[in-house]
Design a protein around this motif. Structure first.
Motif, PDB file in Angstrom:
ATOM      1  N   ALA A 116       0.856  -1.193   0.000  1.00  0.00           N
ATOM      2  CA  ALA A 116       0.000   0.000   0.000  1.00  0.00           C
ATOM      3  C   ALA A 116       0.891   1.242   0.000  1.00  0.00           C
ATOM      4  CB  ALA A 116      -0.897   0.007   1.229  1.00  0.00           C
TER       5      ALA A 116
ATOM      6  N   PRO B 277     -11.637   7.251   2.677  1.00  0.00           N
ATOM      7  CA  PRO B 277     -12.936   7.142   3.343  1.00  0.00           C
ATOM      8  C   PRO B 277     -13.464   5.708   3.415  1.00  0.00           C
ATOM      9  CG  PRO B 277     -13.211   7.977   1.124  1.00  0.00           C
ATOM     10  CD  PRO B 277     -11.736   7.874   1.354  1.00  0.00           C
ATOM     11  N   ALA B 278     -12.660   4.746   2.982  1.00  0.00           N
ATOM     12  CA  ALA B 278     -13.078   3.341   3.064  1.00  0.00           C
ATOM     13  C   ALA B 278     -11.831   2.479   2.940  1.00  0.00           C
ATOM     14  CB  ALA B 278     -14.085   3.010   1.979  1.00  0.00           C
ATOM     15  N   LYS B 279     -12.034   1.157   2.997  1.00  0.00           N
ATOM     16  CA  LYS B 279     -10.905   0.222   3.036  1.00  0.00           C
ATOM     17  C   LYS B 279     -10.287   0.052   1.654  1.00  0.00           C
ATOM     18  CE  LYS B 279      -9.632  -4.167   5.163  1.00  0.00           C
ATOM     19  NZ  LYS B 279      -8.640  -3.692   6.133  1.00  0.00           N
ATOM     20  N   PHE B 280      -9.694   1.112   1.171  1.00  0.00           N
ATOM     21  CA  PHE B 280      -8.891   1.019  -0.052  1.00  0.00           C
ATOM     22  C   PHE B 280      -7.597   1.777   0.147  1.00  0.00           C
ATOM     23  CE2 PHE B 280     -11.682   4.729  -0.898  1.00  0.00           C
ATOM     24  CZ  PHE B 280     -10.778   5.678  -1.312  1.00  0.00           C
ATOM     25  N   SER B 281      -6.659   1.558  -0.746  1.00  0.00           N
ATOM     26  CA  SER B 281      -5.358   2.216  -0.654  1.00  0.00           C
ATOM     27  C   SER B 281      -5.282   3.383  -1.625  1.00  0.00           C
ATOM     28  CB  SER B 281      -4.242   1.211  -0.985  1.00  0.00           C
ATOM     29  OG  SER B 281      -4.269   0.109  -0.095  1.00  0.00           O
ATOM     30  N   HIS B 282      -4.580   4.434  -1.248  1.00  0.00           N
ATOM     31  CA  HIS B 282      -4.357   5.541  -2.189  1.00  0.00           C
ATOM     32  C   HIS B 282      -3.578   5.066  -3.408  1.00  0.00           C
ATOM     33  CE1 HIS B 282      -6.160   8.873  -0.163  1.00  0.00           C
ATOM     34  NE2 HIS B 282      -5.479   8.693   0.935  1.00  0.00           N
ATOM     35  N   GLY B 283      -2.767   4.072  -3.191  1.00  0.00           N
ATOM     36  CA  GLY B 283      -2.035   3.468  -4.290  1.00  0.00           C
ATOM     37  C   GLY B 283      -1.550   2.125  -3.847  1.00  0.00           C
ATOM     38  N   VAL B 284      -1.239   1.277  -4.803  1.00  0.00           N
ATOM     39  CA  VAL B 284      -0.753  -0.046  -4.462  1.00  0.00           C
ATOM     40  C   VAL B 284       0.245  -0.468  -5.536  1.00  0.00           C
ATOM     41  CG1 VAL B 284      -2.644  -1.263  -5.642  1.00  0.00           C
ATOM     42  CG2 VAL B 284      -1.508  -2.354  -3.718  1.00  0.00           C
TER      43      VAL B 284
ATOM     44  N   ALA C  16      -5.017   5.240  -6.916  1.00  0.00           N
ATOM     45  CA  ALA C  16      -6.469   5.406  -6.767  1.00  0.00           C
ATOM     46  C   ALA C  16      -6.895   6.789  -7.251  1.00  0.00           C
ATOM     47  CB  ALA C  16      -6.853   5.237  -5.298  1.00  0.00           C
TER      48      ALA C  16
END
Lengths: 137, 137, 137
Positions: free
Chosen positions: A9, A19-26, A35
């Motif tokens: 991540a 604002p949720a269970k995601f990464s700004h980038g991966v 993202a």
């Protein structure tokens, strides 16, 4: 028995919590996916994310800075980007957006990324969102 | 003289036939791309694809299940996803969608995928569409 | 000390100059990304890009031809495509678009690409935009 590719991540310190269970980038292997970024200014404790300025120029430049921070966090730069997806809210912004785009990317060393621009709805106050796919190596 | 990478269509048995000549998912090398999935329930012979329930929650959970079936068919899981593209139809759905998202992805082992959420038009009755890019290995 | 992967802009001779600093397509390693293509006819000196015909069929076929020219420029073909992103402006166009899609891709040798179709705003006069991710090898 091949070794599993690590998946990382990418979370620059300047970024507000997603604002949720995601990464700004991966990043996984040589693929780096950023993202959707918007024109939120640097994270400030106890403050909701707020877009910088009401105008397209300020928001776009901040959006690009936000994407770039994630690219850097993953060891990449705009020169590694192969695709830039642009979401605008108003077709009347296309010409001004392109001016800003050209200025911002004037010093690219490598071939510019491909790009798709479409017009969608975004949360109130946001004029632009950008995500980016990069291939490293 | 290098061997050509095989390209495989991913077609879970539960899925309705795509309405055109595309694959629900495709894997080539370590790249797995899932096509846009919506909240259609499992395929039933002689019945047109129908979204489950009228609500966002039901449709979203079915959509995620549909994406997951394709990931599995290709030997992957949500842990391999690097990008989740979310298409909603109404900005008022964002908060509820994020709640569902967080519940659904609570048990991820790896870094969460990046995500972009935009608001578009979808065929009547559909509230959400999701596609996903995964990198295996 | 690993050799840096070359990144190549793909610019078919038939294509009008992009309206900003992006590439119609770019290849890096075995990843080829085609930028959003629309139904502009072949570039004509001193003439602004113009969509062919007012109808969906003409624009769609020209759009596919424009994508294909970029794939070819990068040493790929539709058989290497893993994802086709379709942007339409009107849900009423879905059935006709699928007919055209099926005809156009009737002779694919490999598994068809995955696809996502959403309905967005496009500049006046444009009914369809398509971009494509291909994996070579």
């Amino acid at each position: 028995m091949s070794e599993k590719l690590p998946k990382t991540a990418l979370t620059p310190a300047t970024h507000t919590t997603p604002p949720a269970k995601f990464s700004h980038g991966v990043r996984k292997g040589n693929i780096l996916q950023v993202a959707g970024q918007v024109g939120f200014g640097p994270a400030a404790e106890g403050q909701a994310p707020t877009p910088v300025g009401p105008g397209l120029r300020e928001q776009t430049l901040q959006t690009f800075a936000n994407v770039e921070a994630i690219l850097k966090e993953g060891g990449a730069s705009w020169d590694d980007a192969v695709m830039v997806r642009v979401y605008l809210t108003d077709t009347a912004h296309f010409a001004e957006f392109n001016e800003i785009y050209n200025e911002y990317f004037a010093s690219l060393q490598e071939a510019p990324a491909a790009r798709t621009t479409v017009y969608v709805g975004l949360p109130a106050g946001l004029l632009v969102e950008v995500d980016t796919l990069a291939v490293l190596g």
